[in-house]
Motif scaffolding. Structure first.
Motif, PDB file in Angstrom:
ATOM      1  N   MET A   1       0.763  -1.186  -0.178  1.00 37.67           N
ATOM      2  CA  MET A   1       0.009   0.040   0.042  1.00 37.67           C
ATOM      3  C   MET A   1       0.778   1.313   0.211  1.00 37.67           C
ATOM      4  O   MET A   1       1.998   1.142   1.071  1.00 37.67           O
ATOM      5  N   VAL A   2       0.460   2.200  -0.794  1.00 40.13           N
ATOM      6  CA  VAL A   2       1.226   3.499  -1.033  1.00 40.13           C
ATOM      7  C   VAL A   2       0.791   4.429   0.000  1.00 40.13           C
ATOM      8  O   VAL A   2      -0.376   4.569   0.474  1.00 40.13           O
ATOM      9  N   SER A   3       1.444   4.953   0.921  1.00 38.24           N
ATOM     10  CA  SER A   3       1.328   5.746   2.035  1.00 38.24           C
ATOM     11  C   SER A   3       1.488   7.116   1.877  1.00 38.24           C
ATOM     12  O   SER A   3       2.101   7.433   0.675  1.00 38.24           O
ATOM     13  N   LEU A   4       1.320   8.237   2.607  1.00 39.58           N
ATOM     14  CA  LEU A   4       1.468   9.534   2.430  1.00 39.58           C
ATOM     15  C   LEU A   4       2.898   9.788   2.242  1.00 39.58           C
ATOM     16  O   LEU A   4       3.343  10.532   1.311  1.00 39.58           O
ATOM     17  N   GLU A   5       3.848   9.045   3.083  1.00 40.98           N
ATOM     18  CA  GLU A   5       5.299   9.023   2.979  1.00 40.98           C
ATOM     19  C   GLU A   5       5.898   9.021   1.605  1.00 40.98           C
ATOM     20  O   GLU A   5       6.685   9.645   1.215  1.00 40.98           O
ATOM     21  N   HIS A   6       5.434   7.999   0.860  1.00 45.05           N
ATOM     22  CA  HIS A   6       5.652   7.672  -0.426  1.00 45.05           C
ATOM     23  C   HIS A   6       5.608   8.752  -1.372  1.00 45.05           C
ATOM     24  O   HIS A   6       6.419   9.194  -2.099  1.00 45.05           O
ATOM     25  N   TYR A   7       4.398   9.425  -1.328  1.00 47.01           N
ATOM     26  CA  TYR A   7       4.092  10.623  -1.991  1.00 47.01           C
ATOM     27  C   TYR A   7       4.807  11.494  -1.666  1.00 47.01           C
ATOM     28  O   TYR A   7       5.256  12.337  -2.399  1.00 47.01           O
ATOM     29  N   LEU A   8       5.227  11.961  -0.410  1.00 48.91           N
ATOM     30  CA  LEU A   8       5.953  13.005  -0.037  1.00 48.91           C
ATOM     31  C   LEU A   8       7.449  13.078  -0.600  1.00 48.91           C
ATOM     32  O   LEU A   8       7.971  13.962  -1.117  1.00 48.91           O
ATOM     33  N   ILE A   9       7.893  11.643  -0.473  1.00 44.59           N
ATOM     34  CA  ILE A   9       9.190  11.344  -1.068  1.00 44.59           C
ATOM     35  C   ILE A   9       9.475  11.547  -2.463  1.00 44.59           C
ATOM     36  O   ILE A   9      10.269  12.187  -3.023  1.00 44.59           O
ATOM     37  N   LEU A  10       8.235  10.941  -3.249  1.00 40.65           N
ATOM     38  CA  LEU A  10       8.270  11.214  -4.550  1.00 40.65           C
ATOM     39  C   LEU A  10       8.163  12.965  -4.902  1.00 40.65           C
ATOM     40  O   LEU A  10       8.944  13.440  -5.962  1.00 40.65           O
ATOM     41  N   ALA A  11       7.514  13.637  -4.080  1.00 41.65           N
ATOM     42  CA  ALA A  11       7.432  15.062  -4.538  1.00 41.65           C
ATOM     43  C   ALA A  11       8.649  15.727  -4.204  1.00 41.65           C
ATOM     44  O   ALA A  11       9.091  16.806  -4.800  1.00 41.65           O
ATOM     45  N   ALA A  12       9.154  15.234  -3.047  1.00 39.86           N
ATOM     46  CA  ALA A  12      10.633  16.063  -2.728  1.00 39.86           C
ATOM     47  C   ALA A  12      11.578  15.490  -3.711  1.00 39.86           C
ATOM     48  O   ALA A  12      12.352  16.693  -4.119  1.00 39.86           O
ATOM     49  N   CYS A  13      11.584  14.427  -4.421  1.00 40.12           N
ATOM     50  CA  CYS A  13      12.665  14.140  -5.260  1.00 40.12           C
ATOM     51  C   CYS A  13      12.368  15.096  -6.670  1.00 40.12           C
ATOM     52  O   CYS A  13      13.265  15.349  -7.340  1.00 40.12           O
ATOM     53  N   LEU A  14      11.038  15.011  -7.102  1.00 38.73           N
ATOM     54  CA  LEU A  14      10.751  15.789  -8.267  1.00 38.73           C
ATOM     55  C   LEU A  14      10.999  17.203  -8.003  1.00 38.73           C
ATOM     56  O   LEU A  14      11.355  17.906  -8.877  1.00 38.73           O
ATOM     57  N   PHE A  15      10.769  17.722  -6.946  1.00 35.90           N
ATOM     58  CA  PHE A  15      11.157  19.146  -6.588  1.00 35.90           C
ATOM     59  C   PHE A  15      12.274  19.292  -6.562  1.00 35.90           C
ATOM     60  O   PHE A  15      13.074  20.698  -7.129  1.00 35.90           O
ATOM     61  N   SER A  16      13.352  18.588  -6.010  1.00 37.15           N
ATOM     62  CA  SER A  16      14.843  18.677  -6.193  1.00 37.15           C
ATOM     63  C   SER A  16      15.252  18.818  -7.500  1.00 37.15           C
ATOM     64  O   SER A  16      16.326  19.467  -7.837  1.00 37.15           O
ATOM     65  N   ILE A  17      14.666  17.759  -8.350  1.00 35.68           N
ATOM     66  CA  ILE A  17      15.204  17.652  -9.893  1.00 35.68           C
ATOM     67  C   ILE A  17      14.814  19.028 -10.404  1.00 35.68           C
ATOM     68  O   ILE A  17      15.593  19.634 -11.141  1.00 35.68           O
ATOM     69  N   GLY A  18      13.684  19.637 -10.107  1.00 37.15           N
ATOM     70  CA  GLY A  18      13.105  20.777 -10.776  1.00 37.15           C
ATOM     71  C   GLY A  18      13.942  21.908 -10.308  1.00 37.15           C
ATOM     72  O   GLY A  18      14.618  22.898 -11.133  1.00 37.15           O
ATOM     73  N   LEU A  19      14.411  21.930  -8.703  1.00 36.73           N
ATOM     74  CA  LEU A  19      15.231  23.184  -8.290  1.00 36.73           C
ATOM     75  C   LEU A  19      16.552  23.249  -8.937  1.00 36.73           C
ATOM     76  O   LEU A  19      17.121  24.152  -9.406  1.00 36.73           O
TER      77      LEU A  19
END
Length: 102
Positions: A1-19
């Motif tokens: 099951m995908v938890s909130l932490e998984h989404y937050l980690i994905l978003a943090a990785c995506l934000f870091s790549i974008g930054l």
């Protein structure tokens, strides 16, 4: 099951790549793409928080749609500026964009 932490980690990785793309790249189109990645990371956070904290409301989805609309407008204006500057200077490097300097 995908938890909130998984989404937050994905978003943090995506934000870091974008930054990284927005700060390190010299091409104006690459900078715009980096900004778009950061806005998409925000959208993932909005939808994930909505899903896990208040699933009966659609507040996160509405904010995500608002961010998508703002991002589309930002890209349209940004690409128009880049195209006009490219016609004058034949370059899309952000180092060559010194029009607003005194």
């Amino acid at each position: 099951m995908v938890s909130l932490e998984h989404y937050l980690i994905l978003a943090a990785c995506l934000f870091s790549i974008g930054l990284y793309g927005a700060l390190a790249k010299k091409n104006a189109v690459a900078v715009l793409m980096g900004v778009e990645l950061m806005l998409n990371a925000v959208n993932i956070n909005l939808v994930a928080f909505n899903k896990f904290l208040a699933p009966q409301n659609v507040t996160g989805h509405v904010f995500a749609i608002f961010v998508i609309v703002v991002a589309a407008a930002e890209v349209a204006v940004g690409l128009a500026l880049v195209l006009n500057i490219y016609r004058e200077r034949l370059s899309t490097s952000v180092d060559d964009f010194d029009i607003l300097k005194w």
